[in-house]
Design a protein around this motif. Sequence first.
Motif, PDB file in Angstrom:
ATOM      1  N   PRO A   1     -25.346  -7.896 101.341  1.00 36.06           N
ATOM      2  CA  PRO A   1     -26.383  -6.894 101.579  1.00 36.06           C
ATOM      3  C   PRO A   1     -26.315  -5.776 100.550  1.00 36.06           C
ATOM      4  O   PRO A   1     -25.249  -5.427 100.035  1.00 36.06           O
TER       5      PRO A   1
ATOM      6  N   GLN B   1     -28.947  -1.052 102.389  1.00 38.33           N
ATOM      7  CA  GLN B   1     -29.152  -1.749 103.654  1.00 38.33           C
ATOM      8  C   GLN B   1     -28.002  -1.453 104.616  1.00 38.33           C
ATOM      9  O   GLN B   1     -28.226  -1.190 105.802  1.00 38.33           O
TER      10      GLN B   1
ATOM     11  N   TYR C   1     -33.179   0.969 111.997  1.00 38.44           N
ATOM     12  CA  TYR C   1     -33.327   0.213 110.757  1.00 38.44           C
ATOM     13  C   TYR C   1     -34.661  -0.544 110.737  1.00 38.44           C
ATOM     14  O   TYR C   1     -35.426  -0.456 109.775  1.00 38.44           O
TER      15      TYR C   1
ATOM     16  N   TYR D   1     -34.745  -2.357 102.315  1.00 43.39           N
ATOM     17  CA  TYR D   1     -33.751  -3.307 101.809  1.00 43.39           C
ATOM     18  C   TYR D   1     -33.398  -4.266 102.939  1.00 43.39           C
ATOM     19  O   TYR D   1     -33.080  -3.847 104.052  1.00 43.39           O
ATOM     20  N   ALA D   2     -33.409  -5.560 102.622  1.00 45.37           N
ATOM     21  CA  ALA D   2     -33.126  -6.558 103.653  1.00 45.37           C
ATOM     22  C   ALA D   2     -32.574  -7.817 103.006  1.00 45.37           C
ATOM     23  O   ALA D   2     -32.577  -7.979 101.782  1.00 45.37           O
TER      24      ALA D   2
END
Length: 216
Positions: A125, A129, A140, A152-153
């Motif tokens: 990640p 993230q 989140y 961000y993922a």
Amino acid sequence: MSLPGPGVPFPRESDAQAPRTPASGSATSAAPSTLTAAPAPVPGQRPAPPRPAPPGAERPGPKPRPAGIPKPGPRRPEPAAPQIAVQHLAATAAQAVERADEAVDRLLDSGRNPGAVLVLTVGEPHPWQRHELSFGEERYWAQLAEGGDVFYADAALTRPARREVVVLVVNGGTADRAAAAFAEARGRAAELLVVCGNAGPAAEAAGAPAGRPATV
């Protein structure tokens, strides 16, 4: 035979009594007249039933088309889906995150809205993230729905997410995972896909030569 007396004329043969004929018009002797019933009036001829029309003579024609509905014509071709620009930034797995951060900075400096950028990682990640997840998953995922900042993922994201620009970070994982991540990221980008690292032959053939900087 005795002779008539004096002064009596001798009867002539013509004086013989003739048979008495009843006088005409006598009510007692007249034979009853035979009354003949007048013939009943003959009614006029009944109208003959209408002759059926020959087959097909009364076949209904096509119904008139309602006003305002155009006649069917040749189908127009479906508009082609917009082409997504794909750009590559050469980087090793260890360099991919740094190159991705540089690409995001350039996008924001050029005036791109932060909520229009999605960063997906193939390997570990992204540090941002991890930072956002430290506040809890509910917060989140709320950021993804709000769409007010860069999100961000993981590249294997299962939730619906589509943004103008997607930055794919190939910072690890197998070649098959990188290729699948490229196909997924391309489907989530509306205008531009920036690939940081090696996402396989399909990614190389889909975009600009490796090493070209990301633009808007």
